[in-house]
Design a protein around this motif. Sequence first.
Motif, PDB file in Angstrom:
ATOM      1  N   ILE A 235       1.052  -0.985  -0.015  1.00 44.29           N
ATOM      2  CA  ILE A 235      -0.062   0.022  -0.193  1.00 44.29           C
ATOM      3  C   ILE A 235       0.919   1.220   0.059  1.00 44.29           C
ATOM      4  O   ILE A 235       1.957   1.367   0.887  1.00 44.29           O
ATOM      5  CB  ILE A 235      -0.915  -0.098   1.200  1.00 44.29           C
ATOM      6  N   ALA A 236       0.720   2.092  -1.045  1.00 37.18           N
ATOM      7  CA  ALA A 236       1.649   3.330  -1.171  1.00 37.18           C
ATOM      8  C   ALA A 236       0.700   4.492  -1.170  1.00 37.18           C
ATOM      9  O   ALA A 236      -0.607   4.676  -1.549  1.00 37.18           O
ATOM     10  CB  ALA A 236       2.369   3.099  -2.366  1.00 37.18           C
ATOM     11  N   HIS A 237       1.075   5.513  -0.523  1.00 41.98           N
ATOM     12  CA  HIS A 237       0.552   6.824  -0.915  1.00 41.98           C
ATOM     13  C   HIS A 237       1.237   7.794  -1.967  1.00 41.98           C
ATOM     14  O   HIS A 237       2.343   7.623  -2.070  1.00 41.98           O
ATOM     15  CB  HIS A 237       0.771   7.717   0.474  1.00 41.98           C
ATOM     16  N   VAL A 238       0.193   8.659  -2.426  1.00 43.49           N
ATOM     17  CA  VAL A 238       0.779   9.271  -3.479  1.00 43.49           C
ATOM     18  C   VAL A 238       0.333  10.728  -3.176  1.00 43.49           C
ATOM     19  O   VAL A 238      -0.762  11.360  -3.562  1.00 43.49           O
ATOM     20  CB  VAL A 238       0.081   9.018  -4.979  1.00 43.49           C
ATOM     21  N   PRO A 239       0.881  11.455  -2.408  1.00 42.55           N
ATOM     22  CA  PRO A 239       0.818  12.688  -1.712  1.00 42.55           C
ATOM     23  C   PRO A 239       0.965  13.735  -2.790  1.00 42.55           C
ATOM     24  O   PRO A 239       2.019  13.654  -3.634  1.00 42.55           O
ATOM     25  CB  PRO A 239       1.402  12.879  -0.446  1.00 42.55           C
ATOM     26  N   THR A 240       0.536  14.922  -2.619  1.00 40.83           N
ATOM     27  CA  THR A 240       0.667  16.141  -3.424  1.00 40.83           C
ATOM     28  C   THR A 240       0.784  17.423  -2.408  1.00 40.83           C
ATOM     29  O   THR A 240      -0.282  17.512  -1.711  1.00 40.83           O
ATOM     30  CB  THR A 240      -0.372  16.458  -4.558  1.00 40.83           C
ATOM     31  N   VAL A 241       1.903  18.065  -2.449  1.00 39.06           N
ATOM     32  CA  VAL A 241       1.907  19.402  -1.768  1.00 39.06           C
ATOM     33  C   VAL A 241       2.093  20.541  -2.574  1.00 39.06           C
ATOM     34  O   VAL A 241       3.347  20.506  -3.084  1.00 39.06           O
ATOM     35  CB  VAL A 241       3.371  19.310  -0.709  1.00 39.06           C
ATOM     36  N   SER A 242       1.229  21.429  -2.828  1.00 38.66           N
ATOM     37  CA  SER A 242       1.279  22.500  -3.606  1.00 38.66           C
ATOM     38  C   SER A 242       1.012  23.757  -2.867  1.00 38.66           C
ATOM     39  O   SER A 242       0.584  23.857  -1.872  1.00 38.66           O
ATOM     40  CB  SER A 242       0.307  22.369  -4.910  1.00 38.66           C
ATOM     41  N   TYR A 243       1.319  24.751  -3.543  1.00 36.22           N
ATOM     42  CA  TYR A 243       1.029  26.056  -3.133  1.00 36.22           C
ATOM     43  C   TYR A 243       0.429  27.106  -4.114  1.00 36.22           C
ATOM     44  O   TYR A 243       0.586  26.978  -5.406  1.00 36.22           O
ATOM     45  CB  TYR A 243       2.493  26.895  -2.469  1.00 36.22           C
ATOM     46  N   GLY A 394       5.123  18.038  -6.112  1.00 30.38           N
ATOM     47  CA  GLY A 394       5.293  19.088  -4.997  1.00 30.38           C
ATOM     48  C   GLY A 394       5.917  18.437  -3.655  1.00 30.38           C
ATOM     49  O   GLY A 394       5.769  19.046  -2.695  1.00 30.38           O
ATOM     50  N   ILE A 395       6.606  17.142  -3.615  1.00 25.92           N
ATOM     51  CA  ILE A 395       7.158  16.772  -2.436  1.00 25.92           C
ATOM     52  C   ILE A 395       8.521  16.497  -2.708  1.00 25.92           C
ATOM     53  O   ILE A 395       9.073  16.368  -3.934  1.00 25.92           O
ATOM     54  CB  ILE A 395       6.564  15.458  -1.999  1.00 25.92           C
ATOM     55  N   ASP A 396       9.637  16.416  -1.901  1.00 25.95           N
ATOM     56  CA  ASP A 396      10.743  16.494  -1.813  1.00 25.95           C
ATOM     57  C   ASP A 396      11.129  14.743  -2.334  1.00 25.95           C
ATOM     58  O   ASP A 396      12.136  14.679  -2.855  1.00 25.95           O
ATOM     59  CB  ASP A 396      11.653  16.699  -0.399  1.00 25.95           C
ATOM     60  N   ALA A 397      10.654  13.829  -1.550  1.00 23.60           N
ATOM     61  CA  ALA A 397      10.807  12.358  -1.679  1.00 23.60           C
ATOM     62  C   ALA A 397       9.555  11.688  -1.651  1.00 23.60           C
ATOM     63  O   ALA A 397       8.845  11.962  -0.601  1.00 23.60           O
ATOM     64  CB  ALA A 397      11.872  12.025  -1.166  1.00 23.60           C
ATOM     65  N   ALA A 398       9.353  10.656  -2.416  1.00 25.51           N
ATOM     66  CA  ALA A 398       8.196   9.829  -2.393  1.00 25.51           C
ATOM     67  C   ALA A 398       8.249   9.055  -0.966  1.00 25.51           C
ATOM     68  O   ALA A 398       9.273   8.370  -0.671  1.00 25.51           O
ATOM     69  CB  ALA A 398       8.187   8.814  -3.615  1.00 25.51           C
ATOM     70  N   PRO A 399       7.215   9.011  -0.283  1.00 28.52           N
ATOM     71  CA  PRO A 399       7.252   8.149   0.794  1.00 28.52           C
ATOM     72  C   PRO A 399       7.377   6.513   0.728  1.00 28.52           C
ATOM     73  O   PRO A 399       6.943   6.255  -0.462  1.00 28.52           O
ATOM     74  CB  PRO A 399       5.927   8.535   1.525  1.00 28.52           C
ATOM     75  N   ALA A 400       7.718   5.839   1.524  1.00 26.37           N
ATOM     76  CA  ALA A 400       8.048   4.483   1.157  1.00 26.37           C
ATOM     77  C   ALA A 400       6.583   3.826   1.579  1.00 26.37           C
ATOM     78  O   ALA A 400       5.566   4.257   2.037  1.00 26.37           O
ATOM     79  CB  ALA A 400       8.922   3.833   2.371  1.00 26.37           C
ATOM     80  N   ALA A 401       6.565   2.662   0.585  1.00 26.40           N
ATOM     81  CA  ALA A 401       5.089   1.758   0.646  1.00 26.40           C
ATOM     82  C   ALA A 401       5.038   0.930   2.029  1.00 26.40           C
ATOM     83  O   ALA A 401       6.036   0.685   2.494  1.00 26.40           O
ATOM     84  CB  ALA A 401       5.037   0.949  -0.428  1.00 26.40           C
ATOM     85  N   THR A 402       3.795   0.830   2.459  1.00 26.76           N
ATOM     86  CA  THR A 402       3.468  -0.087   3.411  1.00 26.76           C
ATOM     87  C   THR A 402       3.178  -1.549   2.905  1.00 26.76           C
ATOM     88  O   THR A 402       2.284  -1.511   2.161  1.00 26.76           O
ATOM     89  CB  THR A 402       2.478   0.501   4.206  1.00 26.76           C
TER      90      THR A 402
END
Length: 535
Positions: A235-243, A394-402
Amino acid sequence: RRPEAIASGRRGVKFPRNGPKQTQVRSSAKSLGTVAAAAVLACAVWLLWPSSLGGRATYVVTHGVSMEPGFHTDDLAILHPSATYGVGDVAAYHSDTLHTVVLHRIHAVNPDGGLVFKGDNNAWLDPDHPVKSQVLGRLWLRIPEGGRYLSLAHSPWVLGTLGALVIGTGSRKAHRRRTRRARRARTRPVIPPGRLPAARTAAAVLAVTAVATSLAAAYLWSLPSTTSVKRTVSIAHVPTVSYGAVAPTGVTYPDGRVHDGQPVYVRLVHQLTVSVDDRLTSTAALGPVTTKVSVRVTLATPGGWTTTLTTLPATTLGARAATVTIDLPAALNLLQAVATETGVNQSGGTVTVVAHLDAVSTLDGRTVDSPTDTTRTFGLDPAALRPVAASSSGIDAAPAATTVTTRTTRAATVDVRGRQVALRPLRAVLSLLAVAAWLLVLGLVPLLRSGEDEVTRAVRVFGKRLVRVSALDPGQRVVAVSNATALLRIADRYERLVMHLPGDRTTEFAVHEDGVSYVLTIRDPAEGRRHLWAA
């Protein structure tokens, strides 16, 4: 004794009380069989009679996956009461919390006598702690998918069909009794004698097929229809941080807005809105996903000083992304204040947006929690705020999958010559083939007997008592016997073998006793005589 009466084969002829040992053995065997059947029936009633009718058996049909892999949905558990219950016993009780009967394993015993239950496939303990008197019973027998057939037996259609069969059977009983002798006496040949070998070969093949398919079907019916499979899901997150921000329309921002990836000039923009969104991906289908996000924005100097500019408490993500606002002039004022107090010139700092994402979903009936953190970093100086690592997400690095390991229930399969075949269809096909083969065998046996010639029928009646001889020595007195059944009675009474003398035109069967020869003479066609020993 009157040998002539015995040889005639008339009904009503009875042997003396001190008659043949063979008859006594058969009577004794029949009596023993009746006693054994009665004992087996009494034992079955004692073990299986339901407690609701005064018996000692409680029937529980299982549901769900809490006891996998030992139990599956629609399995039937038969319980018996016990004087003591210990850790490891599978027992059932009525749950006041769930308002239903629960079949779980005893995990522990409390000091006050309460029993702690837990499902084999559960990670938690049952909230109810019943005492011994509240337990319905301990597991005695498990019948795979027995609950399905138990519910079918309660169906009005099934009960009505059984009632109709009982009524129809009773009404035809007298008619069958009247016509039984006539049916047995019928000797109309159906299969010509010349084709009996082929018919017997076909019957033998059908019998072998019936036995083989019956054994295979019985084995398949003993297997559970579902199987518990262990699998690992990522299970992996695909986050987006924008401004973004609203800015004066001009050469710097022609449309009056600051877009993600552009520098934010403090002289033109004072309030910056940061948006955080998330999407969950998985290698298996997930249930409804609920994601909560909390955001913390920090300001740090190159010398190591850090502070929190603003925070966003845990918020459930919906149709819109979660947002937090950064006051850029306030951040610059903090940097100037630190420089004034420390005497160290702070030409700039780092603004970091840290988002904590926690997604909760279900997988194979189990709750799955997938937390992760994601960050985005900006460089701040008196002139502008600039993203340090600009990317599409918009993120520095992709989070690791669970990685989550679960057990799932699926339809069982069997290996057939290297191929996995679904169990239920294969079981149904083999059962139908077995029933069809047995019906053909049962239908062919009467035809084979009706096609037998009289000599073949006599040989079958005498069985192991028959011995072939080259000549017959008649005794002082010869008594003619009318049929093979009467001659077999004489042989049983005197415990003698039946001598068989085949001839060109006639075949003779004889029993010698005390100077008297009981002889059965059959005139049969030559083809029937040849077939007798060829078969």
